[in-house]
Design an enzyme around this catalytic site. Structure first.
Site, PDB file in Angstrom:
ATOM      1  N   TYR A   1     -14.921 -11.728   0.515  1.00  0.00           N
ATOM      2  CA  TYR A   1     -15.661 -10.507   0.181  1.00  0.00           C
ATOM      3  C   TYR A   1     -16.907 -10.813  -0.641  1.00  0.00           C
ATOM      4  O   TYR A   1     -17.958 -10.178  -0.480  1.00  0.00           O
ATOM      5  CB  TYR A   1     -14.766  -9.545  -0.585  1.00  0.00           C
TER       6      TYR A   1
ATOM      7  N   ARG B   1      -3.261   6.779   1.074  1.00  0.00           N
ATOM      8  CA  ARG B   1      -3.811   7.955   1.738  1.00  0.00           C
ATOM      9  C   ARG B   1      -2.859   8.651   2.700  1.00  0.00           C
ATOM     10  O   ARG B   1      -3.150   9.756   3.151  1.00  0.00           O
ATOM     11  CB  ARG B   1      -5.102   7.567   2.476  1.00  0.00           C
TER      12      ARG B   1
ATOM     13  N   ASP C   1      -7.071  -2.469  -6.954  1.00  0.00           N
ATOM     14  CA  ASP C   1      -7.711  -3.064  -5.787  1.00  0.00           C
ATOM     15  C   ASP C   1      -7.849  -4.558  -6.016  1.00  0.00           C
ATOM     16  O   ASP C   1      -7.972  -5.013  -7.162  1.00  0.00           O
ATOM     17  CB  ASP C   1      -9.091  -2.438  -5.541  1.00  0.00           C
TER      18      ASP C   1
ATOM     19  N   ARG D   1       0.823  -1.213   0.000  1.00  0.00           N
ATOM     20  CA  ARG D   1       0.000   0.000   0.000  1.00  0.00           C
ATOM     21  C   ARG D   1       0.860   1.267   0.000  1.00  0.00           C
ATOM     22  O   ARG D   1       0.487   2.291   0.579  1.00  0.00           O
ATOM     23  CB  ARG D   1      -0.948   0.008   1.202  1.00  0.00           C
TER      24      ARG D   1
ATOM     25  N   ARG E   1      -6.808  11.806  -5.674  1.00  0.00           N
ATOM     26  CA  ARG E   1      -8.098  11.128  -5.482  1.00  0.00           C
ATOM     27  C   ARG E   1      -9.242  12.130  -5.487  1.00  0.00           C
ATOM     28  O   ARG E   1     -10.324  11.842  -6.011  1.00  0.00           O
ATOM     29  CB  ARG E   1      -8.083  10.331  -4.175  1.00  0.00           C
TER      30      ARG E   1
END
Length: 367
Positions: free
Chosen positions: A155, A33, A79, A29, A42
Site C-alpha cells: 500500500y 458493513r 485498519d 472483518r 459509521r
C-alpha cells in the site's frame, strides 16, 4: 486497570493447542458493513477514520457482532494502514475506492526518510483496545492486529490497492536494497505497535499478510516471511494481566509455503480457502512443535441458503479431522474462520447459521 476474569477461553485454549469442548469461531472483518447497526454508527461518525479514531465508536462497533452472534473472540476495530498513516503518508478513505495515501513511498529519498512512528500518534488505537477489553467484561478474548511488513509496503508504494502490484514489485526487483530498508522499518514499527496493543489489553495478536501470496517463490521467503519473523521475534509474550499472548499469522495465498511457515515463532497459522485443512494439519499441525490452524471456509459460502452453509461447515470440520481431546497434553487444534474477510453484502442471518452450525457440529464430533 485490572480486567474482568475471562468467562470463555475456548479461543485461547485452541491457540495453545489445548483440547476444547467445541471448535471456537470468529470471523475476519466480523465488525463491518454487513451489519446495519455498523452502518448506522459509521454514519454518526461521518467517515471510516472518524469511526476508527473515536474510542467510543470503535468500542461500540467491535462489540456489535457479539450482541448478535455467540462468537468466541472479539477483534479490535481498526485498519491495517494506521501504522503508515502515523509515518506521515496521509491515509484517507474515498467512498467506493478504498484506502489511499497522499504521499506514497517510491524513491530512495522517501524510503530513507521513513522511521518507526511516534506511538503517541496511534494512542487512539491503544485507548480503544483498553476500552474494548473493559467493555467485554471477560465475555470473550480480544484480538489485536496489524498488517504485515510486506502488505503495508504494498500500500505504501502503490499508494492504494492494486490489481497487478506493478510499482511495489518493480521497486523490489530493481532496488532490493530499498525494499529491504522499507520492510525493516515496517517490521520494527509493527512490532512496537503490537506490543503497545498487548500492553493495552490485547489477549492475542494477529499479523495479516494479505498480499504475501502475490509474490513469487523465493521472493515470498525473502521479502515477506523474513520480515514477519522479524516482527514475531520482538513481540512480548505476556499481556497486561500477565497471561501469555498467542500470535497468529495469516498469509492469503500462502498455502504453498506451509513448510517454511512451520518454522515461524508463532502459535497459530491462518489459512485461506484454497488449503485443505487435513493436509495442513498433517504438514504443520501435528507434533510438539505443531501450529494451531485457523480458517478456512470460503466467505462466499455465506451467500448460500442456511442448509447449504451447514453442509459446507461440516466439510470444513471434517477436513480438519478428529478433534484433539486429550486434556493432559497439547495436540492439533482448529479455530474456525473464513478464508478471508466477510463481504459487506452478507446476510446477517447467514452468519448466525454458520456460527450455530460450527458450535453444534463440532460438539457432536467430540461426543
Amino acid at each position: 486497570m485490572p480486567f474482568a476474569p475471562l468467562q470463555n477461553d475456548t479461543f485461547l485454549r485452541a491457540c495453545w493447542r489445548q483440547a476444547t469442548d467445541h471448535t471456537p469461531v470468529w470471523l475476519m472483518r466480523q465488525a463491518g458493513r454487513y451489519l446495519p447497526e455498523y452502518v448506522a454508527t459509521r454514519a454518526k461518525a461521518g467517515s471510516f477514520m472518524g469511526l476508527a479514531t473515536n474510542v467510543d465508536y470503535a468500542t461500540e462497533v467491535t462489540l456489535q457482532p457479539l450482541e448478535r452472534f455467540p462468537l468466541d473472540a472479539a477483534i479490535l476495530f481498526s485498519d491495517i494502514l494506521t501504522v503508515p498513516d502515523a509515518m506521515g503518508l496521509g491515509l484517507s478513505f474515498e467512498a467506493g475506492e478504498g484506502p489511499r495515501f497522499a504521499c506514497p513511498v517510491r524513491d530512495e529519498a522517501a524510503i530513507a526518510a521513513l522511521a518507526v512512528p511516534d506511538l503517541d500518534k496511534l494512542r487512539y488505537v491503544f485507548d480503544a483496545v483498553a476500552s474494548i477489553r473493559r467493555a467485554l467484561n471477560g465475555r470473550v478474548p480480544l484480538i489485536g492486529f496489524s498488517g504485515s511488513p510486506w502488505t503495508l509496503a504494498c500500500y505504501m508504494v502503490e499508494g492504494a490497492g492494486s490489481s497487478d502490484y506493478r510499482l511495489v514489485k518493480s521497486l523490489m526487483y530493481s532496488r532490493p536494497d530499498l525494499m529491504h530498508r522499507l520492510l525493516a522499518v515496517n517490521a520494527d514499527a509493527v512490532a512496537a505497535y503490537l506490543n503497545a496493543q498487548i500492553d493495552a489489553g490485547a489477549q492475542a495478536v494477529m499479523l495479516f499478510d494479505s498480499w504475501g501470496g502475490v509474490l513469487a517463490d523465493g521472493a515470498f521467503q525473502e521479502f515477506s516471511l523474513a520480515y514477519t519473523a522479524r516482527v514475531l521475534g520482538q513481540l512480548k509474550r505476556d499481556g497486561a494481566d500477565g497471561t501469555p499472548v498467542p500470535r497468529i499469522v495469516f498469509t492469503k495465498g500462502g498455502g504453498l509455503w506451509l513448510d517454511a511457515m512451520r518454522a515461524l515463532d508463532c502459535e497459530v497459522l491462518g489459512l485461506d480457502w484454497t488449503v485443505n485443512l487435513g493436509a495442513a494439519r498433517a504438514k504443520v499441525g501435528e507434533g510438539a512443535q505443531g501450529k494451531a490452524l485457523q480458517g478456512n471456509i470460503d466467505p462466499n459460502v455465506l451467500f448460500a441458503p442456511p442448509d447449504r452453509i451447514e453442509a459446507e461447515v461440516a466439510k470444513v470440520l471434517q477436513s480438519f479431522g478428529t478433534p484433539h481431546a486429550d486434556r493432559s497434553q497439547p495436540g492439533p487444534t482448529h479455530i474456525f474462520n473464513l478464508g478471508h474477510g466477510i463481504s459487506q453484502f452478507t446476510p446477517p442471518d447467514h452468519v448466525a447459521a454458520l456460527v450455530s452450525a460450527v458450535h453444534a457440529q463440532s460438539r457432536l464430533l467430540r461426543a
